[in-house]
Design an enzyme around this catalytic site. Structure first.
Site, PDB file in Angstrom:
ATOM      1  N   ARG A   1     -46.783 -13.178 -58.137  1.00  0.00           N
ATOM      2  CA  ARG A   1     -48.285 -12.945 -58.298  1.00  0.00           C
ATOM      3  C   ARG A   1     -48.516 -12.705 -56.870  1.00  0.00           C
ATOM      4  NH1 ARG A   1     -53.969 -14.706 -61.024  1.00  0.00           N
ATOM      5  NH2 ARG A   1     -53.388 -15.321 -58.664  1.00  0.00           N
TER       6      ARG A   1
ATOM      7  N   GLU B   1     -52.869  -7.903 -64.887  1.00  0.00           N
ATOM      8  CA  GLU B   1     -53.078  -8.380 -66.113  1.00  0.00           C
ATOM      9  C   GLU B   1     -54.437  -8.594 -66.407  1.00  0.00           C
ATOM     10  OE1 GLU B   1     -52.169 -12.921 -64.833  1.00  0.00           O
ATOM     11  OE2 GLU B   1     -53.946 -13.580 -65.743  1.00  0.00           O
TER      12      GLU B   1
ATOM     13  N   TYR C   1     -60.700 -12.122 -55.863  1.00  0.00           N
ATOM     14  CA  TYR C   1     -60.205 -13.597 -56.644  1.00  0.00           C
ATOM     15  C   TYR C   1     -59.071 -13.626 -56.359  1.00  0.00           C
ATOM     16  CZ  TYR C   1     -57.239 -15.256 -60.121  1.00  0.00           C
ATOM     17  OH  TYR C   1     -56.321 -15.898 -60.678  1.00  0.00           O
TER      18      TYR C   1
ATOM     19  N   ASP D   1     -52.935  -9.676 -60.841  1.00  0.00           N
ATOM     20  CA  ASP D   1     -53.902 -10.502 -61.807  1.00  0.00           C
ATOM     21  C   ASP D   1     -54.964  -9.213 -61.412  1.00  0.00           C
ATOM     22  OD1 ASP D   1     -55.508 -11.907 -63.593  1.00  0.00           O
ATOM     23  OD2 ASP D   1     -54.749 -13.574 -63.111  1.00  0.00           O
TER      24      ASP D   1
ATOM     25  N   HIS E   1     -57.920  -9.776 -63.390  1.00  0.00           N
ATOM     26  CA  HIS E   1     -59.379 -10.629 -63.195  1.00  0.00           C
ATOM     27  C   HIS E   1     -60.528 -10.084 -64.147  1.00  0.00           C
ATOM     28  CE1 HIS E   1     -61.075 -14.937 -63.401  1.00  0.00           C
ATOM     29  NE2 HIS E   1     -59.835 -15.306 -63.057  1.00  0.00           N
TER      30      HIS E   1
ATOM     31  N   GLU F   1     -46.242 -18.406 -65.805  1.00  0.00           N
ATOM     32  CA  GLU F   1     -46.650 -18.754 -64.555  1.00  0.00           C
ATOM     33  C   GLU F   1     -46.329 -20.443 -63.879  1.00  0.00           C
ATOM     34  OE1 GLU F   1     -50.657 -18.463 -65.048  1.00  0.00           O
ATOM     35  OE2 GLU F   1     -51.907 -18.417 -63.077  1.00  0.00           O
TER      36      GLU F   1
ATOM     37  N   GLU G   1     -54.700 -15.047 -71.540  1.00  0.00           N
ATOM     38  CA  GLU G   1     -55.319 -16.405 -70.642  1.00  0.00           C
ATOM     39  C   GLU G   1     -56.825 -17.511 -71.624  1.00  0.00           C
ATOM     40  OE1 GLU G   1     -55.195 -15.891 -66.445  1.00  0.00           O
ATOM     41  OE2 GLU G   1     -57.405 -16.322 -67.017  1.00  0.00           O
TER      42      GLU G   1
ATOM     43  N   ASP H   1     -55.172 -25.851 -63.909  1.00  0.00           N
ATOM     44  CA  ASP H   1     -56.497 -25.885 -64.225  1.00  0.00           C
ATOM     45  C   ASP H   1     -55.604 -26.631 -65.422  1.00  0.00           C
ATOM     46  OD1 ASP H   1     -56.907 -22.549 -63.996  1.00  0.00           O
ATOM     47  OD2 ASP H   1     -58.411 -23.675 -65.496  1.00  0.00           O
TER      48      ASP H   1
ATOM     49  N   ASN I   1     -61.292 -25.949 -67.517  1.00  0.00           N
ATOM     50  CA  ASN I   1     -62.219 -25.662 -66.066  1.00  0.00           C
ATOM     51  C   ASN I   1     -63.723 -25.058 -66.353  1.00  0.00           C
ATOM     52  OD1 ASN I   1     -61.768 -25.722 -63.570  1.00  0.00           O
ATOM     53  ND2 ASN I   1     -61.267 -23.917 -62.997  1.00  0.00           N
TER      54      ASN I   1
ATOM     55  N   HIS J   1     -50.361 -18.478 -69.631  1.00  0.00           N
ATOM     56  CA  HIS J   1     -50.527 -19.205 -68.549  1.00  0.00           C
ATOM     57  C   HIS J   1     -50.860 -20.454 -68.001  1.00  0.00           C
ATOM     58  CE1 HIS J   1     -55.153 -20.609 -67.192  1.00  0.00           C
ATOM     59  NE2 HIS J   1     -54.596 -19.695 -66.786  1.00  0.00           N
TER      60      HIS J   1
ATOM     61  N   HIS K   1     -47.304 -17.974 -57.224  1.00  0.00           N
ATOM     62  CA  HIS K   1     -49.033 -17.610 -56.363  1.00  0.00           C
ATOM     63  C   HIS K   1     -48.536 -16.981 -54.865  1.00  0.00           C
ATOM     64  CE1 HIS K   1     -52.056 -18.761 -59.975  1.00  0.00           C
ATOM     65  NE2 HIS K   1     -50.522 -17.709 -60.628  1.00  0.00           N
TER      66      HIS K   1
ATOM     67  N   ARG L   1     -50.539 -14.171 -72.854  1.00  0.00           N
ATOM     68  CA  ARG L   1     -50.579 -15.454 -72.866  1.00  0.00           C
ATOM     69  C   ARG L   1     -51.785 -16.483 -72.926  1.00  0.00           C
ATOM     70  NH1 ARG L   1     -50.387 -15.549 -67.746  1.00  0.00           N
ATOM     71  NH2 ARG L   1     -51.807 -15.576 -66.493  1.00  0.00           N
TER      72      ARG L   1
ATOM     73  N   TRP M   1     -66.773 -12.965 -63.756  1.00  0.00           N
ATOM     74  CA  TRP M   1     -65.581 -12.981 -62.498  1.00  0.00           C
ATOM     75  C   TRP M   1     -64.029 -12.919 -62.844  1.00  0.00           C
ATOM     76  CZ3 TRP M   1     -62.468 -17.538 -62.330  1.00  0.00           C
ATOM     77  CH2 TRP M   1     -61.907 -18.297 -61.095  1.00  0.00           C
TER      78      TRP M   1
HETATM   79  O1  LIG Z   1     -53.734 -18.164 -63.634  1.00  0.00           O
HETATM   80  C1  LIG Z   1     -54.356 -17.136 -63.371  1.00  0.00           C
HETATM   81  O2  LIG Z   1     -53.689 -16.094 -64.599  1.00  0.00           O
HETATM   82  C2  LIG Z   1     -55.713 -17.089 -63.486  1.00  0.00           C
HETATM   83  O3  LIG Z   1     -56.201 -16.211 -63.868  1.00  0.00           O
HETATM   84  C3  LIG Z   1     -56.392 -18.218 -63.424  1.00  0.00           C
HETATM   85  C4  LIG Z   1     -57.686 -19.104 -64.222  1.00  0.00           C
HETATM   86  O4  LIG Z   1     -59.232 -17.925 -62.608  1.00  0.00           O
HETATM   87  C5  LIG Z   1     -58.221 -19.861 -63.559  1.00  0.00           C
HETATM   88  O5  LIG Z   1     -57.139 -20.727 -65.015  1.00  0.00           O
HETATM   89  C6  LIG Z   1     -59.461 -20.129 -64.279  1.00  0.00           C
HETATM   90  O6  LIG Z   1     -60.081 -21.599 -64.711  1.00  0.00           O
HETATM   91 MG   LIG Z   2     -55.507 -14.823 -65.045  1.00  0.00          MG
END
Ligand SMILES: O=C(O)C(=O)C[C@H](O)[C@H](O)CO
Ligand SMILES: [Mg+2]
Length: 402
Positions: free
Chosen positions: A147, A236, A159, A210, A212, A339, A262, A316, A37, A312, A122, A283, A402
């Site tokens: 999630r 996560e 996020y 998550d 993140h 997921e 991931e 993407d 991605n 994961h 999600h 993951r 991020w």
């Molecule tokens: O699906 C998740 O847990 C993610 O964190 C998604 C990510 O932000 C995404 O795959 C980044 O490309």
């Molecule tokens: Mg994630």
């Protein structure tokens, strides 16, 4: 038997995907996903310019030797570009192997350990109330695990919060969208969300969250502790994991289950996390961690320490990864959860597949191979569009994760 040709197909049916197609002298073909991605063309070039010339003439059945050749032979090991390319080759070769055997891929791995694969969806909303409603919608669709991500009061763009309810696409602009992050506001809000979710839906639905990569280890420990009463399935990516020992601090201070991986590419990214039992779920995916060949090594290693898989599965990762992952999940003894972020209708049309969703679970198909193909004519109607992931800064402008 020989590989006669291979090509990379880049398309954008709603979002960008990079697919590797391998042809053989016996007419059997296989495909693998190589999507990274925001950095798609780097893997496309790695494959076209450096990998494909090395594949022509090789026996596609020797997937282990080809894996070792690509990993050791490049001299430059690991990293997301190299490993996504190796993953695509490996996935395509397992697809070919299973088609040659006339069997669904899971049979070659050791057969079914389970009939169906538990998935999590999600749910998200701009406010606490919207997120609680969205979780309700997922429960109504049959999901057993959800999630939950929510907009945070005082933070403009959080996020995981999508524009619609079903699809989430963070790579939304040719240059990164800038978002602002505020840890204290987040830490105050999240426990209230999960308190409300348990109050509304009771104990049964599995709830996930998550982080993140936004917190320090100590902040992550605080969050994990404050979420303990709401019994999460996992928290996560609580903190970045380049320093695997960072998870020791979180682990020692909270019983909230931890998931990470991931973005990991090889077993070396999670060796200490697993052998020290610092996490509960790993993951790593077929796409990012070296295909079926390497993911299987990670899962077997994790099994020794009672760490379970939780691959994961964001959008993407193309349906090719989802198809291969479901065969892997159907076999892997130490399976945890998968997921499942739904792809758009356009994406599903470009990648016809035989997996299906029913009552909170995905079922892999029974056709030979991993069960996913590509409609190249349709793919050609969706040319590549530059799109990068957002970035996050603290309020004072400091670059953050991020
Ligand atoms: O699906 C998740 O847990 C993610 O964190 C998604 C990510 O932000 C995404 O795959 C980044 O490309
Ligand atoms: Mg994630």
């Amino acid at each position: 038997m020989k590989i006669t040709a291979a090509r990379v197909i880049v398309c954008s049916p709603g979002r960008n995907f990079v697919t590797l197609l391998i042809e053989t002298d016996q007419g059997v073909t296989g495909i693998g996903d190589a999507t990274l991605n925001g950095r798609e063309l780097s893997v496309a070039s790695y494959l076209t310019d450096h990998v494909i010339p090395n594949l022509i003439g090789r026996d596609p059945r020797q997937s282990e030797d080809i894996w070792q050749f690509l990993y050791r032979g490049a001299y430059w090991r690991r990293g997301p570009v190299t490993m996504s390319a190796i993953s695509a080759v490996d996935t395509a070769l397992w697809d070919i192997k299973a088609k040659l055997a006339g069997m669904p891929l899971y049979q070659l791995l050791g057969g079914k350990s389970r009939e169906r694969v538990l998935v999590y969806g999600h749910a998200n909303g701009n406010t606490l109330e919207e997120t609680v409603d969205a979780v309700g919608q997922y429960i109504a669709m049959g999901y057993k695990a959800i999630r939950a991500q929510s907009g945070i009061p005082g933070i403009a763009k959080a996020y995981g919060v999508a524009r619609g309810t079903l699809h989430y696409e963070p790579a939304d602009a040719a240059l990164p969208t800038e978002t602002v992050w505020d840890t204290p506001k987040y830490l105050r809000f999240v426990p209230k969300l999960f308190e409300k979710l348990r109050e509304t839906y009771g104990d049964e639905p599995e709830l996930l969250h998550d982080v993140h990569h936004r917190l320090t280890p100590n902040e992550a420990a605080q969050l994990g502790k404050s979420l303990e009463p709401y019994r999460l399935f996992w928290m996560e990516d609580a903190t970045p994991a380049e320093n695997q020992q960072a998870f020791r601090l979180i682990r020692e201070r909270t019983t909230t289950p931890l998931a990470v991986g991931e973005i990991f590419n090889t077993i070396w990214d999670c060796k200490e996390l697993i052998e020290n039992q610092l996490i509960d779920y790993i993951r790593t995916t077929v796409l990012r961690a070296g295909g079926i060949t390497h993911l299987r090594r990670i899962a077997d290693f994790a099994a020794l320490y009672q760490v379970r898989t939780g691959s994961h599965g964001a959008t993407d990762l193309s349906p090719v990864t989802m198809g291969a992952a479901l065969h892997f999940d159907t076999w892997v003894p130490n399976f945890g959860i998968q997921e499942y972020m739904r792809h758009s209708e356009e994406t599903d049309a470009v990648f016809p597949h035989d997996y299906r969703f029913e009552a909170g679970h995905l079922y892999c198909g029974e056709s030979p191979g991993h069960g996913v193909t590509i409609d190249e004519e349709l793919a050609a109607k969706y040319p590549y569009k530059p799109a990068q992931l957002p970035i996050a800064r603290l309020e004072d402008g400091t670059m953050w994760n991020w």
